[in-house]
Design an enzyme around this catalytic site. Structure first.
Site, PDB file in Angstrom:
ATOM      1  N   ASP A  29       0.738  -1.193   0.219  1.00  0.00           N
ATOM      2  CA  ASP A  29       0.187   0.140  -0.342  1.00  0.00           C
ATOM      3  C   ASP A  29       1.053   1.128   0.268  1.00  0.00           C
ATOM      4  O   ASP A  29       1.730   1.153   0.754  1.00  0.00           O
ATOM      5  CB  ASP A  29      -0.999   0.131   1.372  1.00  0.00           C
ATOM      6  N   ILE A  30       0.518   2.177  -0.444  1.00  0.00           N
ATOM      7  CA  ILE A  30       1.313   3.453  -0.667  1.00  0.00           C
ATOM      8  C   ILE A  30       1.477   3.859   0.463  1.00  0.00           C
ATOM      9  O   ILE A  30       2.182   5.710   0.692  1.00  0.00           O
ATOM     10  CB  ILE A  30       1.534   4.312  -2.592  1.00  0.00           C
ATOM     11  N   GLU A  86     -12.791   3.951  -1.160  1.00  0.00           N
ATOM     12  CA  GLU A  86     -11.671   3.726  -1.868  1.00  0.00           C
ATOM     13  C   GLU A  86     -11.794   4.216  -3.013  1.00  0.00           C
ATOM     14  O   GLU A  86     -11.415   4.723  -4.498  1.00  0.00           O
ATOM     15  CB  GLU A  86     -10.085   4.621  -0.866  1.00  0.00           C
ATOM     16  N   HIS A  91      -9.776  -5.564  -2.761  1.00  0.00           N
ATOM     17  CA  HIS A  91      -9.377  -5.881  -1.768  1.00  0.00           C
ATOM     18  C   HIS A  91      -9.213  -5.867  -0.436  1.00  0.00           C
ATOM     19  O   HIS A  91      -9.673  -5.774  -0.180  1.00  0.00           O
ATOM     20  CB  HIS A  91      -8.077  -4.288  -1.643  1.00  0.00           C
ATOM     21  N   HIS A  93      -6.976  -5.522   2.779  1.00  0.00           N
ATOM     22  CA  HIS A  93      -5.778  -5.260   3.097  1.00  0.00           C
ATOM     23  C   HIS A  93      -4.922  -6.234   4.200  1.00  0.00           C
ATOM     24  O   HIS A  93      -5.602  -6.881   5.225  1.00  0.00           O
ATOM     25  CB  HIS A  93      -5.318  -4.496   4.606  1.00  0.00           C
TER      26      HIS A  93
HETATM   27  P1  AMP Z   1      -9.993   1.140   1.199  1.00  0.00           P
HETATM   28  O1  AMP Z   1     -10.699   1.080  -0.349  1.00  0.00           O
HETATM   29  O2  AMP Z   1      -9.859   2.611   2.021  1.00  0.00           O
HETATM   30  O3  AMP Z   1      -9.266   0.240   1.612  1.00  0.00           O
HETATM   31  O4  AMP Z   1      -8.422   1.965   0.670  1.00  0.00           O
HETATM   32  C1  AMP Z   1      -7.640   1.929  -0.282  1.00  0.00           C
HETATM   33  C2  AMP Z   1      -6.403   1.425  -0.074  1.00  0.00           C
HETATM   34  O5  AMP Z   1      -5.332   1.769  -1.627  1.00  0.00           O
HETATM   35  C3  AMP Z   1      -5.678   2.714   0.721  1.00  0.00           C
HETATM   36  O6  AMP Z   1      -4.675   2.250   1.679  1.00  0.00           O
HETATM   37  C4  AMP Z   1      -4.618   3.709  -0.555  1.00  0.00           C
HETATM   38  O7  AMP Z   1      -3.166   3.888   0.637  1.00  0.00           O
HETATM   39  C5  AMP Z   1      -4.709   2.151  -1.137  1.00  0.00           C
HETATM   40  N1  AMP Z   1      -3.808   2.671  -2.970  1.00  0.00           N
HETATM   41  C6  AMP Z   1      -4.348   3.132  -3.589  1.00  0.00           C
HETATM   42  N2  AMP Z   1      -3.674   3.548  -4.524  1.00  0.00           N
HETATM   43  C7  AMP Z   1      -2.456   3.257  -4.863  1.00  0.00           C
HETATM   44  C8  AMP Z   1      -1.168   2.780  -5.318  1.00  0.00           C
HETATM   45  N3  AMP Z   1      -1.407   3.334  -6.367  1.00  0.00           N
HETATM   46  N4  AMP Z   1      -0.659   1.346  -5.113  1.00  0.00           N
HETATM   47  C9  AMP Z   1      -0.895   1.470  -3.903  1.00  0.00           C
HETATM   48  N5  AMP Z   1      -1.539   1.689  -2.387  1.00  0.00           N
HETATM   49  C10 AMP Z   1      -2.769   2.152  -2.898  1.00  0.00           C
END
Ligand code: AMP
Ligand code: ZN
Length: 132
Positions: A29-30, A86, A91, A93
């Site tokens: 995760d970035i 988001e 995905h 975590h």
């Molecule tokens: P959520 O949809 O709330 O579970 O969060 C989405 C997650 O994706 C967040 O923790 C972001 O930091 C992560 N994220 C978004 N874009 C990228 C990317 N290009 N590479 C890695 N992680 C990402």
């Protein structure tokens, strides 16, 4: 479809990959909550984790990643979280937890850590543990 995780799968957007098999991909995760915070995604686009056809295999892949985090980063425990508000591509975590990290027992999602590209590269290699 304009999906950032589909672009990671196609290679149009770079990522720190830590695990891959024919159906799933895992990358750092970035905006990590801890070093080694990983996202496990299906290669096919699904909106929610529950929609993923190979649901059992999906969690098995997340379990494999968790074992790597535990062994290779010496994580004390592992948190599995699915939110998905988001980014609209399923995905999981997989978050390694360490003694005295500052996330708390319910995870404070505001506590992202700034980790440099060099360090992310190093963590990626550590998680892989020399194999991919
Ligand atoms: P959520 O949809 O709330 O579970 O969060 C989405 C997650 O994706 C967040 O923790 C972001 O930091 C992560 N994220 C978004 N874009 C990228 C990317 N290009 N590479 C890695 N992680 C990402
Ligand atoms: Zn997608």
């Amino acid at each position: 479809m304009d999906c950032i995780f589909c672009k990671i799968i196609s290679g149009d957007i770079p990522s720190y990959k830590v695990y891959e098999d024919k159906d799933f991909l895992a990358f750092l995760d970035i905006n990590p909550l801890n070093p080694g915070h990983t996202l496990v995604i299906p290669k096919k686009h699904y909106r929610w984790v529950l929609d993923v056809a190979q649901f059992k295999n999906y969690w098995q892949a997340a379990g494999l990643v968790a074992q790597k985090l535990k062994q290779n980063l010496k994580a004390e425990s592992i948190n599995f979280v699915t939110l998905g508000y988001e980014v609209e591509h399923a995905h999981i975590h997989v978050i390694p937890r360490f003694k005295n990290d500052d996330l708390g027992s319910t995870i404070d999602w505001s506590k992202h850590k700034k980790i440099s590209a060099d360090k992310m590269e190093k963590i990626m290699k550590e998680v892989r543990g020399g194999v991919f």
